[in-house]
Design a protein around this motif. Structure first.
Motif, mmCIF file in Angstrom:
data_model
loop_
_atom_site.group_PDB
_atom_site.id
_atom_site.type_symbol
_atom_site.label_atom_id
_atom_site.label_comp_id
_atom_site.label_asym_id
_atom_site.label_seq_id
_atom_site.Cartn_x
_atom_site.Cartn_y
_atom_site.Cartn_z
ATOM 1 N N LEU A 85 0.831 -1.199 0.000
ATOM 2 C CA LEU A 85 0.000 0.000 0.000
ATOM 3 C C LEU A 85 0.870 1.255 0.000
ATOM 4 C CD1 LEU A 85 -2.572 -1.126 2.718
ATOM 5 C CD2 LEU A 85 -2.862 -1.229 0.220
ATOM 6 N N ILE A 86 0.339 2.324 -0.578
ATOM 7 C CA ILE A 86 1.039 3.614 -0.638
ATOM 8 C C ILE A 86 0.117 4.689 -0.076
ATOM 9 C CG2 ILE A 86 2.105 5.341 -2.133
ATOM 10 C CD1 ILE A 86 2.685 3.054 -4.127
ATOM 11 N N ASP A 87 0.602 5.434 0.900
ATOM 12 C CA ASP A 87 -0.119 6.587 1.450
ATOM 13 C C ASP A 87 0.551 7.831 0.892
ATOM 14 O OD1 ASP A 87 -1.217 8.660 3.025
ATOM 15 O OD2 ASP A 87 -1.517 7.316 4.718
ATOM 16 N N ASN A 88 -0.207 8.595 0.138
ATOM 17 C CA ASN A 88 0.338 9.710 -0.620
ATOM 18 C C ASN A 88 0.429 11.017 0.164
ATOM 19 O OD1 ASN A 88 0.971 10.998 -3.302
ATOM 20 N ND2 ASN A 88 -0.933 12.069 -2.840
ATOM 21 N N HIS A 89 -0.121 11.056 1.400
ATOM 22 C CA HIS A 89 -0.106 12.314 2.162
ATOM 23 C C HIS A 89 0.071 11.997 3.639
ATOM 24 C CE1 HIS A 89 -1.564 16.686 2.455
ATOM 25 N NE2 HIS A 89 -1.298 16.310 3.706
ATOM 26 N N VAL A 90 1.321 11.963 4.075
ATOM 27 C CA VAL A 90 1.617 11.715 5.487
ATOM 28 C C VAL A 90 2.529 12.808 6.022
ATOM 29 C CG1 VAL A 90 1.424 9.207 5.181
ATOM 30 C CG2 VAL A 90 3.683 10.288 5.066
ATOM 31 N N HIS A 91 2.619 12.840 7.356
ATOM 32 C CA HIS A 91 3.564 13.705 8.067
ATOM 33 C C HIS A 91 4.293 12.803 9.064
ATOM 34 C CE1 HIS A 91 1.733 17.378 6.413
ATOM 35 N NE2 HIS A 91 0.567 16.749 6.580
ATOM 36 N N MET A 92 5.344 12.146 8.594
ATOM 37 C CA MET A 92 5.999 11.115 9.391
ATOM 38 C C MET A 92 6.529 11.643 10.723
ATOM 39 S SD MET A 92 5.731 8.278 7.713
ATOM 40 C CE MET A 92 6.938 7.202 8.501
ATOM 41 N N MET A 93 6.939 12.891 10.763
ATOM 42 C CA MET A 93 7.537 13.427 11.979
ATOM 43 C C MET A 93 6.511 13.987 12.953
ATOM 44 S SD MET A 93 10.660 12.718 11.518
ATOM 45 C CE MET A 93 11.485 13.634 12.811
ATOM 46 N N PHE A 94 5.284 14.182 12.510
ATOM 47 C CA PHE A 94 4.306 14.837 13.377
ATOM 48 C C PHE A 94 3.007 14.056 13.522
ATOM 49 C CE2 PHE A 94 6.846 18.381 11.522
ATOM 50 C CZ PHE A 94 7.607 18.605 12.653
ATOM 51 N N ASN A 95 2.956 12.830 13.009
ATOM 52 C CA ASN A 95 1.734 12.049 13.191
ATOM 53 C C ASN A 95 1.701 11.345 14.539
ATOM 54 O OD1 ASN A 95 3.534 9.939 12.905
ATOM 55 N ND2 ASN A 95 2.631 9.103 11.039
ATOM 56 N N SER A 96 2.767 11.504 15.323
ATOM 57 C CA SER A 96 2.829 10.834 16.625
ATOM 58 C C SER A 96 2.743 11.813 17.788
ATOM 59 C CB SER A 96 4.133 10.043 16.725
ATOM 60 O OG SER A 96 5.247 10.878 16.489
ATOM 61 N N LEU A 97 2.447 13.073 17.501
ATOM 62 C CA LEU A 97 2.418 14.118 18.526
ATOM 63 C C LEU A 97 1.040 14.736 18.654
ATOM 64 C CD1 LEU A 97 5.659 16.011 17.508
ATOM 65 C CD2 LEU A 97 5.352 14.809 19.652
ATOM 66 N N ALA A 98 0.581 14.924 19.875
ATOM 67 C CA ALA A 98 -0.613 15.723 20.127
ATOM 68 C C ALA A 98 -0.216 17.201 20.137
ATOM 69 C CB ALA A 98 -1.232 15.339 21.464
ATOM 70 N N PRO A 99 -1.164 18.116 19.893
ATOM 71 C CA PRO A 99 -0.817 19.547 19.868
ATOM 72 C C PRO A 99 -0.108 20.021 21.133
ATOM 73 C CG PRO A 99 -3.022 19.219 19.012
ATOM 74 C CD PRO A 99 -2.574 17.888 19.536
ATOM 75 N N ALA A 100 -0.544 19.527 22.294
ATOM 76 C CA ALA A 100 0.084 19.959 23.547
ATOM 77 C C ALA A 100 1.540 19.519 23.614
ATOM 78 C CB ALA A 100 -0.690 19.410 24.740
ATOM 79 N N GLU A 101 1.841 18.334 23.095
ATOM 80 C CA GLU A 101 3.228 17.858 23.076
ATOM 81 C C GLU A 101 4.079 18.709 22.146
ATOM 82 O OE1 GLU A 101 3.214 13.119 23.670
ATOM 83 O OE2 GLU A 101 1.976 13.798 21.991
#
Length: 444
Positions: A85-101
């Protein structure tokens, strides 16, 4: 800034050595008795054999055989072999952070890297063997993955999203003044979450800096967003001259610019500037979509949920027209013949990551199972190929054919008959292979 980035890479490398992974590598792997979804057809093949040698598919057919008696043989009776599978729109560095973090005083690139490394492993084990990162400092994470120090998908990195002051990727806190006036980089710029660039000269520098560091394409913000603080949804960002500067710098490196944009004015300006891909486009009208179809402009779309627990009330309200618009744009763009790609766009909502596969299924009202599987394999691979010579990996992806790269999934059952199978990778993906290496096997 470079030294901090390298230190972050070393920190993640140390963490990886403390918790190593051991993918199953073999000189040859034989998938026997499999039916093949090749990424482009509407039907599965008859039961056949697929031989992987090194990192490529060496042979396909009932008479295909390994060259060595030491080959690993996997019996795929009753299962389907398909492209990764290919995901064409990711944010690898920021998909693991909540806004507060993200806003925490002790936030650092080292912490972002460590969290992202864990998420990249989980993403690969969901069957996503390639992704296009459209905003964030994923260069070092990509190097660690490519060198085998971290598990994760192939990454097409854009580098930090480039934004005007007050634009979608202006992530400054309310008390942080403009770098132009204060001489200080904002916290977001220090960790390369984004770059604020105004005027042709600054845009040229920002684009060229991302290209210098290894960007395979460039992402700029051309209109308002739902997750950004300062810009209403209806605004248009960057003048035509500034946008052309980004396109000029990218095209000089034989790659392209993609833009964050929702509404017709920003998209039409981007097209005039020479942009090749539109991210989102949820508020587009029929005339603008026809223009995109005529000019071969890609629409990189998502199918987002109304809201999540992580969203504050202002963001929920701001995104309402976007959510309503996506239900209109997907079928209309398909009908008009617009080139379509798909991605998740999870950002600062780590609880969503586990639903990555399920988000594909949100498009079921608009696509047949075969169309959906093509979209997330060969279709998204075609978009990745727009990077031309800046493409970071040699070889063809998104298909099961002789000579293609061996990014493969063995699915329990027939996903064309039951597309919901791909929504539960833990249960239904019995083998996941990336670059000829088995990273998940039901036999383990």
């Amino acid at each position: 800034m470079i030294s901090a980035y390298l230190r972050a890479g070393l920190a993640v490398l140390t963490a990886c050595l403390l918790a190593p992974f051991a993918p199953l590598a073999a000189q040859e792997v034989v998938f026997s008795n499999v039916r093949v979804f090749d990424g482009t057809a509407d039907t599965l093949s008859a039961p056949t054999t697929v031989v992987v040698r090194g990192n490529v598919i060496a042979a396909i057919g009932p008479d295909a055989a390994p060259a060595s008696p030491e080959a690993t043989v996997i019996d795929g009776t009753g299962q389907t072999l398909m492209p990764g599978l290919i995901d064409n729109h990711v944010h690898m560095m920021f998909n693991s952070l909540a806004p507060a973090e993200m806003a925490a005083p002790d936030m650092s690139l080292e912490k972002v890297m460590a969290l992202s490394a864990a998420q990249s492993r989980a993403m690969l084990l969901r069957g996503f063997t390639a992704v296009r990162d459209v905003g964030g400092p994923s260069f070092q994470l990509k190097r660690l993955i490519d060198s085998g120090k971290v598990m994760g998908p192939r990454i097409w990195p854009s580098g930090p999203m480039i934004s005007q002051t007050s634009g979608h990727a202006d992530l400054r806190g309310p008390d942080e003044p403009s770098r132009r006036f204060s001489g200080k980089m904002s916290k977001a710029e220090e960790i390369w979450a984004s770059v604020v660039a105004d005027g042709r000269d600054e845009v040229l520098t920002a684009v060229r800096e991302n290209l210098r560091l290894g960007a395979s394409q460039i992402k700029i913000a051309a209109g308002g967003g739902t997750s950004s603080e300062y810009d209403p949804l209806d605004v248009t960002q960057y003048t035509l001259d500034e946008m052309k500067a980004a396109v000029d710098a990218a095209s000089d490196w034989n790659t392209y610019v993609t833009v964050h944009a929702y509404h017709p004015k920003s998209v039409r300006r981007a097209i005039e500037a020479g942009v090749k891909v539109i991210e989102h486009g949820n508020l587009l009208d029929e005339d603008t979509l026809k223009l995109m179809a005529e000019k071969g402009i890609w629409l990189s779309g998502q199918m987002l949920v109304d809201s999540t627990e992580a969203m504050d009330p202002k963001r929920r309200e701001k995104r309402k027209p976007v959510i309503e618009g996506q239900k209109i744009v997907w079928p209309m763009a398909k009908r008009l013949g617009v080139k379509l790609a798909w991605g998740t766009d999870f950002l600062f909502e780590p609880d969503l990551n586990a639903q990555q596969n399920a988000y594909i299924l949100r498009l079921k009202p608009y696509f047949t199972p075969a169309e959906l599987l093509k979209l997330v394999t060969s279709g998204n691979a075609e978009l990745l190929a727009l990077s031309g010579p800046r493409t970071p990996y040699e070889g063809r992806l998104g298909v099961v054919e002789q000579g293609a790269l061996a990014d493969l999934i063995l699915v329990r059952g027939d996903p064309l008959a039951d597309i919901d199978l791909i929504g539960d990778p833990a249960r239904n993906f019995t083998v996941i292979m990336k670059d000829g290496v088995i990273v998940k096997s039901a036999a383990e």
